[in-house]
Design an enzyme around this catalytic site. Sequence first.
Site, PDB file in Angstrom:
ATOM      1  N   ARG A 236       0.973  -1.301   0.019  1.00  0.00           N
ATOM      2  CA  ARG A 236      -0.125   0.239   0.158  1.00  0.00           C
ATOM      3  C   ARG A 236       0.818   1.412   0.163  1.00  0.00           C
ATOM      4  O   ARG A 236       1.924   1.362   0.723  1.00  0.00           O
ATOM      5  CB  ARG A 236      -0.829  -0.065   1.197  1.00  0.00           C
ATOM      6  CG  ARG A 236      -2.002  -1.053   1.109  1.00  0.00           C
ATOM      7  CD  ARG A 236      -3.000  -0.569   0.193  1.00  0.00           C
ATOM      8  NE  ARG A 236      -4.351  -1.630   0.060  1.00  0.00           N
ATOM      9  CZ  ARG A 236      -4.332  -2.576  -0.525  1.00  0.00           C
ATOM     10  NH1 ARG A 236      -3.365  -2.857  -1.266  1.00  0.00           N
ATOM     11  NH2 ARG A 236      -5.529  -3.177  -0.179  1.00  0.00           N
ATOM     12  N   GLU A 265      -3.702   7.267  -4.019  1.00  0.00           N
ATOM     13  CA  GLU A 265      -4.403   6.574  -5.201  1.00  0.00           C
ATOM     14  C   GLU A 265      -5.910   7.176  -5.404  1.00  0.00           C
ATOM     15  O   GLU A 265      -6.476   7.254  -4.601  1.00  0.00           O
ATOM     16  CB  GLU A 265      -4.472   5.144  -4.967  1.00  0.00           C
ATOM     17  CG  GLU A 265      -3.582   4.284  -5.885  1.00  0.00           C
ATOM     18  CD  GLU A 265      -3.378   2.808  -5.460  1.00  0.00           C
ATOM     19  OE1 GLU A 265      -4.359   2.161  -5.684  1.00  0.00           O
ATOM     20  OE2 GLU A 265      -2.358   2.501  -4.696  1.00  0.00           O
ATOM     21  N   HIS A 283      -1.673  -0.397  -9.971  1.00  0.00           N
ATOM     22  CA  HIS A 283      -2.246  -1.321  -8.837  1.00  0.00           C
ATOM     23  C   HIS A 283      -2.918  -2.634  -9.568  1.00  0.00           C
ATOM     24  O   HIS A 283      -4.140  -2.885  -9.337  1.00  0.00           O
ATOM     25  CB  HIS A 283      -3.518  -0.927  -8.174  1.00  0.00           C
ATOM     26  CG  HIS A 283      -3.644  -1.308  -6.642  1.00  0.00           C
ATOM     27  ND1 HIS A 283      -4.106  -0.478  -5.605  1.00  0.00           N
ATOM     28  CD2 HIS A 283      -3.578  -2.679  -6.277  1.00  0.00           C
ATOM     29  CE1 HIS A 283      -4.262  -1.331  -4.737  1.00  0.00           C
ATOM     30  NE2 HIS A 283      -3.743  -2.411  -4.814  1.00  0.00           N
TER      31      HIS A 283
END
Length: 317
Positions: A236, A265, A283
């Site tokens: 992350r 993001e 991602h």
Amino acid sequence: MKVYITRKISPIAESLLKKEGYSVSVFKKDCAISKDELMKKSRDVDALISQVTDTVDAEVITNLKNCKVIAQAAVGVNNIDLSAARERGIIVTNTPDVLTDATADLAAALILSCARRIVEGDNYVREGKFDGWKPQLMLGMELRGKTLGIIGAGRIGQETAKRIKAFGVKIIYYNKSRKADFEKKTDAQKVSLKVLLKTSDIVSVHLPLKKETYRILNSDNLKLMRKGVVFVNTARGEVVEERALIKLIKSGHIFSAGFDVYENEPDVNKQLFKLKNVILLPHIGSGTVEARSKMAELAALNAIKVLNGKNPLTEVK
Ligand code: NAP
Ligand code: GLV
């Protein structure tokens, strides 16, 4: 029973749920559902099948009137307020294991691509700059004899290490608990975060995002890394203080960095676009046909188990 799926996922989920006789609705647009819309759509559902892009915070959870289970189609659940769900007696499930290989493959691919400047080389040829073999052209980092530091040696971290060990790389890891089986299989050594950062030639991040891991890698400790290090994050973005990382990439302290995740993001820090020694992925760690299908299936099976009064297959405790 009413089930809401917040994104179009593999059709196996819908067909399994419909087989149970449930009424299933799916958010149709190809973008993340807004919090307002999520609140409207989920108010009276019995089960919610959520994605990493959904904000399932305390307000959303309080708004759920009948929900028994939030079945996340992902392993990370940092977008869900787990204590709010617990307080309301709502079970939260995730999809571990089925995406481990896919994500570890991607982390390994980023490590190799950063070390050997694969994307930079591809761009160079496309831009018409290749005018013949040169002895000093685009020299990379050889893997044999190097040290890989795994930050978070859980399922994905361990699988990434196993892949990279095959290139003659020594493994060290930082993790809460000791992983004896992993050590036996890979000769990996457990070290402190400081030692890992100081001694790794390659750093790969695999920690879940939680209060205690938020920016665990920051301006104070990132600079402990060796000059010329390869840095990869498929966990992350918020685990790393991105500004500090970018500073080290720009200065050349970091040889190359591979990103699959970002601090804000889907916004990507524009400075990264200007840098040649970074690889920027959208991602896609679990983005294989196989993994995404199994994630959808497992999320649906978890919802079905709970709605049938049984224990789910993979509950987040
Ligand atoms: P996992 O098996 O739970 O591994 C996480 C590891 O981190 C565990 O070994 C855990 O240690 C360790 N850990 C947790 N908190 C820690 C702390 N404060 N300090 C030190 N170690 C700590 O999870 P996983 O399946 O490998 O997934 C890891 C993460 O990858 C997910 O949470 C998700 O955010 C990310 N992910 C990203 C993608 C992508 O598309 N890029 C895909 C899948 C997953 P203990 O075992 O001792 O608790
Ligand atoms: C993806 O990011 C996941 O957590 O499964």
